[in-house]
Design a protein around this motif. Structure first.
Motif, short mmCIF file in Angstrom:
data_model
loop_
_atom_site.label_atom_id
_atom_site.label_comp_id
_atom_site.label_asym_id
_atom_site.label_seq_id
_atom_site.Cartn_x
_atom_site.Cartn_y
_atom_site.Cartn_z
N UNK A 31 -39.86 -5.04 -14.16
CA UNK A 31 -39.31 -4.49 -12.92
C UNK A 31 -40.46 -4.38 -11.93
N UNK A 32 -40.58 -5.36 -11.05
CA UNK A 32 -41.69 -5.38 -10.13
C UNK A 32 -42.99 -5.70 -10.84
N UNK A 33 -44.09 -5.27 -10.24
CA UNK A 33 -45.41 -5.59 -10.78
C UNK A 33 -45.98 -4.50 -11.66
N UNK A 34 -45.27 -3.37 -11.79
CA UNK A 34 -45.89 -2.23 -12.45
C UNK A 34 -45.15 -1.72 -13.67
N UNK A 35 -43.85 -1.99 -13.80
CA UNK A 35 -43.05 -1.39 -14.87
C UNK A 35 -42.46 -2.48 -15.76
N UNK A 36 -42.53 -2.24 -17.06
CA UNK A 36 -41.94 -3.14 -18.05
C UNK A 36 -40.97 -2.36 -18.91
N UNK A 37 -39.82 -2.98 -19.20
CA UNK A 37 -38.78 -2.33 -19.99
C UNK A 37 -38.62 -3.09 -21.30
N UNK A 38 -38.78 -2.39 -22.42
CA UNK A 38 -38.62 -3.01 -23.74
C UNK A 38 -37.21 -2.77 -24.25
N UNK A 39 -36.56 -3.81 -24.73
CA UNK A 39 -35.20 -3.66 -25.24
C UNK A 39 -34.87 -4.77 -26.23
N UNK A 40 -33.68 -4.67 -26.77
CA UNK A 40 -33.09 -5.70 -27.63
C UNK A 40 -33.94 -6.01 -28.87
N UNK A 92 -42.89 -6.20 -36.21
CA UNK A 92 -43.67 -7.27 -35.60
C UNK A 92 -43.20 -7.56 -34.18
N UNK A 93 -41.89 -7.54 -33.97
CA UNK A 93 -41.36 -7.81 -32.63
C UNK A 93 -41.70 -6.67 -31.66
N UNK A 94 -41.69 -5.44 -32.15
CA UNK A 94 -42.06 -4.32 -31.28
C UNK A 94 -43.53 -4.42 -30.89
N UNK A 95 -44.39 -4.79 -31.81
CA UNK A 95 -45.80 -4.98 -31.47
C UNK A 95 -45.96 -6.09 -30.43
N UNK A 96 -45.19 -7.16 -30.61
CA UNK A 96 -45.24 -8.25 -29.61
C UNK A 96 -44.83 -7.72 -28.24
N UNK A 97 -43.76 -6.91 -28.19
CA UNK A 97 -43.25 -6.42 -26.91
C UNK A 97 -44.29 -5.55 -26.20
N UNK A 98 -44.94 -4.66 -26.95
CA UNK A 98 -45.96 -3.80 -26.34
C UNK A 98 -47.11 -4.66 -25.82
N UNK A 99 -47.51 -5.66 -26.59
CA UNK A 99 -48.58 -6.56 -26.14
C UNK A 99 -48.15 -7.35 -24.90
N UNK A 100 -46.88 -7.79 -24.88
CA UNK A 100 -46.37 -8.58 -23.74
C UNK A 100 -46.32 -7.75 -22.47
N UNK A 101 -46.21 -6.43 -22.63
CA UNK A 101 -46.16 -5.54 -21.46
C UNK A 101 -47.54 -5.04 -21.05
N UNK A 102 -48.58 -5.48 -21.74
CA UNK A 102 -49.93 -5.01 -21.44
C UNK A 102 -50.29 -5.34 -19.99
N UNK A 103 -50.97 -4.41 -19.35
CA UNK A 103 -51.36 -4.61 -17.97
C UNK A 103 -50.41 -4.00 -16.97
N UNK A 104 -49.20 -3.65 -17.41
CA UNK A 104 -48.26 -2.98 -16.53
C UNK A 104 -48.62 -1.49 -16.45
N UNK A 105 -48.34 -0.87 -15.32
CA UNK A 105 -48.67 0.55 -15.15
C UNK A 105 -47.95 1.42 -16.15
N UNK A 106 -46.70 1.09 -16.43
CA UNK A 106 -45.90 1.89 -17.34
C UNK A 106 -45.00 0.97 -18.16
N UNK A 107 -44.82 1.32 -19.42
CA UNK A 107 -43.88 0.64 -20.31
C UNK A 107 -42.84 1.67 -20.71
N UNK A 108 -41.58 1.32 -20.63
CA UNK A 108 -40.52 2.29 -20.90
C UNK A 108 -39.46 1.69 -21.80
N UNK A 109 -38.69 2.58 -22.43
CA UNK A 109 -37.56 2.19 -23.27
C UNK A 109 -36.66 3.40 -23.44
#
Length: 274
Positions: A59-68, A83-100
């Motif tokens: 969502x924009x340049x700062x927020x990442x939403x983990x789901x599914x 393993x998929x949750x670890x991938x998701x957190x890594x994929x969201x690296x660099x975003x200001x906030x990660x949410x779920x």
């Protein structure tokens, strides 16, 4: 088993994964995930259904939403979700906030990864018409979009235009706005049931009026709505109409908070979308 990115050709098998685990997503929902950010799937060669998945919506340049984060029942207890949750957190690296949005079972798992609680809400099944306060609302029009997007970003804390436009195009009868510009409601069709949300409003009476209008627009069939615990007037109205609470959720964030004005969030867009 092959770990890889979701493709257009996978959409039917992705929707089948939602169905086999009892979730509500359609192929249109999976297209939002495909368009909104990286999606990782596990393909074990089953011609009808993917084995597992995880999605990150930016969502924009700062927020990442983990789901599914889903695993087909016959592939559970093999470490795929972890393993998929670890991938998701890594994929969201660099975003200001990660949410779920977490279920009660998932909340302690995410807390161990550093996620903290933001607020609670619950899914309600509503089968009877809601009593609406005397607040003037009307169907959304094309010229309302700048206001709707500004209201949503103010409340949610990040821009999500593509998501909201997707919902409105799928169920335009559930798209309503307050005549004074203080709130809006959207909905979407689902595999099992229509879902109303997000509903954003600056006061409780407007929020309830919009929720009731979206319910009417969705037709006579039952709906579900993920209503904030803090939206006490909406919760009371749903209870008065005989609504059934299906399950609670907790919004959680990693890093900074989403910010925004969560007090304006009457109903969420769904735990897969925020």
């Amino acid at each position: 088993m092959q770990f890889r990115s979701l493709t257009e050709a996978d959409l039917p098998r992705a929707a089948a994964l939602s169905a086999v685990v009892g979730w509500n997503q359609t192929q249109a929902d999976w297209r939002v995930f495909l368009d909104g950010g990286p999606v990782r799937v596990v393909d074990d060669g089953d011609a009808d259904c993917l084995a597992a998945s995880a999605a990150v919506i930016r969502h924009g340049d700062a927020a990442a939403w983990i789901s599914m984060v889903l695993v087909r029942p016959d592939r559970r207890r093999a470490g795929l979700a972890t393993e998929l949750m670890r991938w998701a957190v890594d994929a969201a690296a660099g975003m200001r906030v990660v949410a779920l949005d977490a279920t009660p079972a998932g909340r302690p798992v995410y807390a161990k990864l550093g996620f903290g609680d933001a607020f609670g809400f619950a899914r309600w099944r509503i089968t009877s018409p809601l009593a609406a306060p005397d607040v003037r609302v009307r169907p959304m029009r094309a010229e309302d979009w700048p206001l709707v997007l500004a209201l949503d970003e103010e409340a949610f804390g990040a821009p999500r235009e593509g998501l909201l436009r997707s919902f409105a195009s799928r169920l335009p009868r559930a798209a309503w706005i307050a005549e004074d510009g203080s709130g809006f409601a959207l909905g979407r069709d689902g595999r099992l049931v229509t879902q109303i949300g997000p509903v954003v409003a600056k006061d409780s009476a407007t929020g309830l009026a919009l929720l009731a209008a979206a319910q009417r627009g969705a037709g006579d069939a039952p709906i579900v709505a993920d209503i904030a615990d803090a939206a006490t007037d909406a919760v009371a109205a749903v209870q008065a109409a005989g609504g059934e609470q299906l399950r609670p959720f907790t919004r959680m964030t990693l890093g900074a908070t989403l910010g925004g004005r969560p007090q304006f969030l009457v109903a969420m867009g769904g735990p897969e979308f925020g």
